[in-house]
Scaffold this motif. Structure first.
Motif, PDB file in Angstrom:
ATOM      1  N   SER A   1       0.840  -1.193   0.000  1.00  0.00           N
ATOM      2  CA  SER A   1       0.000   0.000   0.000  1.00  0.00           C
ATOM      3  C   SER A   1       0.877   1.246   0.000  1.00  0.00           C
ATOM      4  N   PRO A   2       0.546   2.257  -0.804  1.00  0.00           N
ATOM      5  CA  PRO A   2       1.338   3.503  -0.776  1.00  0.00           C
ATOM      6  C   PRO A   2       1.188   4.254   0.534  1.00  0.00           C
ATOM      7  N   ARG A   3       0.153   3.958   1.316  1.00  0.00           N
ATOM      8  CA  ARG A   3      -0.002   4.641   2.607  1.00  0.00           C
ATOM      9  C   ARG A   3       1.101   4.258   3.595  1.00  0.00           C
ATOM     10  N   HIS A   4       1.772   3.152   3.327  1.00  0.00           N
ATOM     11  CA  HIS A   4       2.913   2.778   4.153  1.00  0.00           C
ATOM     12  C   HIS A   4       4.035   3.810   4.030  1.00  0.00           C
TER      13      HIS A   4
ATOM     14  N   GLU B   1       3.367   7.109   3.255  1.00  0.00           N
ATOM     15  CA  GLU B   1       2.644   8.373   3.134  1.00  0.00           C
ATOM     16  C   GLU B   1       3.457   9.551   3.667  1.00  0.00           C
ATOM     17  N   ASP B   2       4.208   9.376   4.748  1.00  0.00           N
ATOM     18  CA  ASP B   2       5.021  10.469   5.279  1.00  0.00           C
ATOM     19  C   ASP B   2       6.059  10.920   4.257  1.00  0.00           C
TER      20      ASP B   2
ATOM     21  N   LEU C   1       5.959  10.412   0.987  1.00  0.00           N
ATOM     22  CA  LEU C   1       5.290  10.970  -0.181  1.00  0.00           C
ATOM     23  C   LEU C   1       4.797  12.388   0.071  1.00  0.00           C
ATOM     24  N   SER C   2       4.239  12.645   1.260  1.00  0.00           N
ATOM     25  CA  SER C   2       3.754  13.992   1.568  1.00  0.00           C
ATOM     26  C   SER C   2       4.910  14.988   1.630  1.00  0.00           C
TER      27      SER C   2
ATOM     28  N   TRP D   1       5.915  15.617  -1.890  1.00  0.00           N
ATOM     29  CA  TRP D   1       4.866  16.402  -2.546  1.00  0.00           C
ATOM     30  C   TRP D   1       4.989  17.886  -2.185  1.00  0.00           C
TER      31      TRP D   1
ATOM     32  N   TYR E   1       8.604  -0.522  -1.643  1.00  0.00           N
ATOM     33  CA  TYR E   1       7.205  -0.598  -2.078  1.00  0.00           C
ATOM     34  C   TYR E   1       7.032  -1.756  -3.065  1.00  0.00           C
TER      35      TYR E   1
ATOM     36  N   LEU F   1      -3.962   7.262  -4.796  1.00  0.00           N
ATOM     37  CA  LEU F   1      -3.668   8.146  -3.661  1.00  0.00           C
ATOM     38  C   LEU F   1      -3.317   9.548  -4.136  1.00  0.00           C
TER      39      LEU F   1
ATOM     40  N   TRP G   1      -4.751  14.043  -3.882  1.00  0.00           N
ATOM     41  CA  TRP G   1      -3.921  15.207  -3.581  1.00  0.00           C
ATOM     42  C   TRP G   1      -3.968  16.210  -4.733  1.00  0.00           C
TER      43      TRP G   1
END
Length: 542
Positions: free
Chosen positions: A341-344, A346-347, A349-350, A353, A372, A382, A386
């Protein structure tokens, strides 16, 4: 002489004696004539010695029969041949190195093919031919390997069958003209189906269910063949679409209606194969839980006890107890995201971003280097949220769920499953009670009346084989305003050629479904312990 002729095994064998010892028959015989070398084919008349074989034959008078057969051993006079000696071969009596005659082996095979290993062992022993269950099954499997290719196959049916329902599936291919199983695969894969079809270039028609893997395999392996979507599965898909729509209706379940804001529905495109469908389902579930929670709290504030609330709502007692103690709906415990999952990430990626890196392929490569293991499309889902921060979040005001529609005869509530089954059932097949239910639902729920109109038009089109009305029906389903019917029309449009052929062609997968029922019966008689090789051997015709 008459006694000896009764025990005749075939041409080239002379019976010497027949005697009964300890309840069993012992037949003494000898092979006559000259021998032919199995390698070079040269005939030899120079005898080298004698060879003796003991063969099991058909029983006589309920007693087992053993043939003591003496064979002459010959010398091969061909100097170019590597074989120097050989024994007389009798292909009409028994195969080389066989332990039983051909007619006895045929009986063993028939018992194994018909009833299996252990039941066949018990039956054949009672007849006077003691044979172990392992030997019987080996004989069945060996016969399948020795099968020659069948004649031309023109029409085939392809479907899946369950090793374990909901988990593992295999593939079965049936000759719809001869009504015989052609092959069985332990997996449900497009590659296996395509490979089999390439080996049978004479296939002209392929009847299949709506599974995309079979459509892909048929297109790759037999592009010249016409594909037919099975009519039963099409109607079943229509019934499931009706059930989904009724399950979302406030009158049929505790869920409130889904948001009907056209801008919101149009803002999310179905880019990833059902993403919109999953999002709407999650929204419906969330609103449903909130509405049910408010309903339980209202009943508790009215002074009802836990038992009365359980009887009225149908929820579990522990759930009711937990809800009346909480001030707001408890959040469901979410599992920790995995590396798929990309939410793994997320920190990370944010942070990237916020630094200005908004390109999906680049972010995909970066998190892939960090472990990943998911897909790029999963990451894009995801990032799509955004990229559209202005997308309004539709919030539905939870309301107290309406009661389910009530049967006017019995006074009991009607479930979405029963309502969907009645929705696609023609009026001529309805009983009096079912007709009363249909009229009550058509009167109280406009959605049900619209879907029943569409369902009856679709069934009439299948029965009359009028393919010219299909285009108009798909347009009307798209304009109906019912999400489940629109989704069914979109999937039918993607497989439009197979759906058209289903209306015009007489072939269907009914025979294939019957063979799958036979396969299930064989699995049960063998207590689910049969492997794919044995299942295939017992399914293929004798």
């Amino acid at each position: 002489m008459e006694r000896k002729s009764i025990w005749s095994l075939g041409k080239g064998v002379r019976i010497l004696d027949a005697e009964r010892l300890d309840g069993q028959w012992l037949i003494s015989a000898i092979a006559i004539g000259s021998g032919v070398c199995p390698d070079c084919g040269a005939r030899s008349t120079r005898r080298h010695g004698w060879h003796e074989r003991h063969l099991q034959d058909l029983p006589a008078q309920g007693a087992s029969v053993t043939v003591k057969l003496r064979l002459q051993r010959w010398q091969c006079r061909n100097e170019a041949s590597e074989r120097k000696t050989f024994a007389t071969r009798l292909p009409e009596v028994a195969a080389s190195r066989a332990r039983r005659t051909d007619r006895a082996a045929e009986l063993v095979y028939l018992f194994g093919h018909g009833v299996g290993g252990r039941p066949g062992e018990r039956l054949i022993k009672r007849m006077g031919m003691p044979t172990s269950d392992d030997t019987i099954l080996r004989c069945v499997k060996r016969r399948v390997k020795e099968r020659s290719s069948e004649g031309k196959t023109r029409v085939v049916g392809v479907d899946d069958w369950a090793w374990r329902k909901g988990s593992t599936y295999g593939t079965i291919i049936v000759d719809l003209e001869r009504r015989q199983v052609l092959d069985l695969f332990p997996e449900r894969a497009a590659g296996m189906t395509a490979d089999w079809l390439r080996q049978h270039p004479d296939v002209e028609i392929i009847s299949r269910d709506r599974c995309g893997l079979f459509a892909q395999g048929a297109q790759e392996g037999a592009p010249q063949a016409r594909q037919i979507a099975d009519r039963f599965h099409i109607v079943q898909n229509l019934r499931e679409a009706v059930q989904v729509q009724l399950g979302r209706a406030a009158g049929f379940s505790a869920r409130p209606l889904l948001p009907t804001d056209g801008d919101e529905v149009a803002s999310v495109r179905d880019k990833h194969g059902g993403a919109e469908h999953r999002r709407l389902s999650r929204m419906a579930n969330q609103h449903s839980r909130q509405a049910a929670f408010n309903h339980v709290r209202a009943l508790w504030n009215e002074g009802r006890n836990v038992r009365e609330i359980v009887q009225q709502t149908g929820f579990d007692r522990r759930t009711i107890t937990k809800w009346i103690r909480a001030d707001k709906l408890p959040e469901r415990c979410a599992a920790a995201p995995k590396t798929t999952s990309p939410r793994h990430f997320e920190d990370y990626l944010s942070r990237r971003w916020s630094e200005g890196c908004v390109r999906g392929p680049r972010l995909f490569q970066e998190i892939k280097a960090r472990g990943y293991t998911g897909s790029f499309s999963n990451l894009e889902r995801l990032l799509a949220k955004w990229r559209n921060p202005k997308c309004k979040k539709v919030t539905a005001t939870p309301t107290v769920p309406n009661p389910r529609p009530v049967d006017p005869v019995t006074g009991r509530s009607i479930s979405p499953i029963v309502a969907a089954a009645l929705c696609i059932k023609p009026r001529g097949l309805l009983t009096a009670n079912q007709a009363a239910k249909v009229e009550a639902m058509k009167k109280d729920w406009p959605e049900f009346a619209t879907m029943r109109r569409l369902a009856m038009r679709f069934r009439g089109m299948l029965k009359s084989k009028n393919v010219g009305k299909l285009g108009a029906w798909l347009k009307d389903a798209q304009k109906s305003g019912l999400y489940a019917m629109q989704r069914f029309a979109r999937t039918a449009q993607r497989d439009i050629d197979a759906v058209r052929n289903a209306i015009t062609e007489p072939w269907s997968n009914g025979q294939t479904e019957g063979q799958i029922n036979r396969l299930k019966a064989l699995k049960r008689t063998m207590y689910g312990r049969a492997g794919p090789e044995l299942l295939r051997a017992r399914l293929l015709p004798v």
